[in-house]
Design a protein around this motif. Structure first.
Motif, PDB file in Angstrom:
ATOM      1  N   UNK A  37       0.821  -1.203   0.000  1.00  0.00           N
ATOM      2  CA  UNK A  37       0.000   0.000   0.000  1.00  0.00           C
ATOM      3  C   UNK A  37       0.857   1.256   0.000  1.00  0.00           C
ATOM      4  N   UNK A  38       1.827   1.327   0.910  1.00  0.00           N
ATOM      5  CA  UNK A  38       2.694   2.499   1.023  1.00  0.00           C
ATOM      6  C   UNK A  38       4.107   2.063   1.361  1.00  0.00           C
ATOM      7  N   UNK A  39       5.077   2.912   1.001  1.00  0.00           N
ATOM      8  CA  UNK A  39       6.467   2.641   1.372  1.00  0.00           C
ATOM      9  C   UNK A  39       7.222   3.955   1.490  1.00  0.00           C
ATOM     10  N   UNK A  40       7.813   4.212   2.643  1.00  0.00           N
ATOM     11  CA  UNK A  40       8.573   5.427   2.871  1.00  0.00           C
ATOM     12  C   UNK A  40       9.926   5.379   2.176  1.00  0.00           C
ATOM     13  N   UNK A  41      10.404   6.549   1.762  1.00  0.00           N
ATOM     14  CA  UNK A  41      11.720   6.669   1.138  1.00  0.00           C
ATOM     15  C   UNK A  41      12.730   6.954   2.249  1.00  0.00           C
ATOM     16  N   UNK A  42      13.543   5.948   2.559  1.00  0.00           N
ATOM     17  CA  UNK A  42      14.426   5.974   3.727  1.00  0.00           C
ATOM     18  C   UNK A  42      15.882   6.145   3.293  1.00  0.00           C
TER      19      UNK A  42
END
Length: 372
Positions: A37-42
């Motif tokens: 669904x979502x994925x943070x840019x780390x």
């Protein structure tokens, strides 16, 4: 069955990432297939792209993610299709020496999926932190899925999968911040500000944000810091001591990970205080401290791996605090982007313009009928 999906790939060191079709197999024993669904840019993804973590290119980037389990393999009981999950990179084994000592948060044998995801030509991919979530679907070990409340905003709670958990955990788990204590955090990027939020959640009453950027200090104040120190304009150690009755803070968290900032943390803590290193140093860095000072100041010097978290314990607890209004995870989401904007998001992150860009991924996938 193999699923053909779009994903963000780093093919070689320092090259721009590309959006490509990859093949994701159905889950085997102990595995789970997850619709992202979502994925943070780390920052960790950027380190993979830059070759700072290894050279096992091509990498399937992304790891700070939420999703919905779409299928599970044989023997999986902890999650089921339809479960909303946060992905983690600490799927505890239950059998290693850390687990046997009752310290699963230090598990030395965490699990990843056994099967490989590949490019269309069959080239095997290395998923970032064993996850690879800048993709419409990914394959993980079932233990990497932590079931959470489906009503919580996926973009916000997904950040617990890495950076926000690392910061909060540095305060509440590694630093063991107690009610009424004083805490200083050096470095107010995403992890540092999360440590400030964690200190507030733990009941610290003096929380000092230290950075060289006034904008970051102001953001830290919005999320729990009671004081700010610009270490370009004043000596950080002297300022922290002045704000704590001349003694130094009970806990100082270094969220930068440089010899200079660690020394600041070491000397800015009170006698018998705790220093927590959560910022990640680079291999060439060396630290020199007078051994007599290490002995004479007492206390403890700790490093924090993934905030010393136990996902099955910490993720649901922190999601509950978020829903109750005690933990403002929404404030960490600087922007919501599409999967083709990851390269631009790396640039914004490197320039310090965002806390987190979060990729929102639609569930549409194309399934191919080929065998895994």
């Amino acid at each position: 069955m193999v699923h053909k999906v779009q994903a963000v790939i780093a093919r070689e060191k320092n090259a721009p990432v590309s959006l490509e079709t990859i093949l994701v197999p159905d889950p085997g024993p102990g595995e789970a297939l997850v619709d992202i669904l979502t994925c943070g840019v780390c920052h960790t993804d950027l380190h993979y792209k830059q070759g700072g973590i290894g050279d096992d290119f091509p990498y399937l980037l992304g790891h700070e993610a939420t999703g919905v389990v779409s299928a599970v393999g044989e023997g999986v009981t902890e999650v089921a299709p339809g479960d909303r999950v946060i992905l983690n990179w600490r799927a505890v084994c239950g059998q290693c020496r850390a687990c046997a000592k009752g310290q699963p948060q230090y598990c030395f044998n965490t699990a990843n999926a056994t099967q490989k995801m590949t490019l269309e030509d069959g080239t095997e991919l290395s998923p970032a932190l064993g996850i690879g979530a800048f993709a419409e679907k990914t394959l993980v070990a079932a233990g990497q899925c932590t079931k959470v409340d489906p009503e919580a905003d996926a973009a916000a709670v997904g950040l617990l999968g890495c950076g926000v958990m690392a910061g909060i955990g540095a305060a509440i788990n590694t630093g063991e911040v107690k009610r009424g204590e004083s805490v200083a955090v050096i470095g107010c990027g995403g992890v540092g500000i999360a440590a400030i939020a964690g200190a507030k959640l733990a009941g610290a009453t003096t929380i000092i944000a230290v950075d060289i950027d006034d904008n970051k200090i102001e953001m830290a104040k919005k999320l729990g810091a009671t004081h700010g120190v610009n270490s370009k304009q004043e000596d950080a150690v002297e300022a922290i001591q002045a704000l704590t009755g001349g003694n130094g803070a009970d806990v100082v968290i270094d969220a930068v990970g440089r010899p200079e900032t660690f020394k600041q943390a070491f000397y800015a803590r009170d006698l018998a205080g705790r220093v927590v290193l959560v910022g990640v140093p680079t291999p060439e860095m060396q630290l020199e401290l007078p051994l007599l000072d290490v002995f004479g100041r007492g206390g403890s010097l700790k490093s924090s791996w993934y905030g010393d978290c136990l996902p099955s314990r910490d993720f649901p607890m922190l999601v509950s605090h978020y829903k109750q209004g005690n933990l403002d995870l929404d404030a960490f989401v600087s922007e919501r982007i599409t999967i083709d904007q990851v390269e631009a998001a790396f640039g914004k992150m490197h320039e310090g313009k965002v806390l987190r860009s979060v990729v929102e991924i639609q569930a549409a996938t194309e399934t191919a009928g080929a065998s895994a």
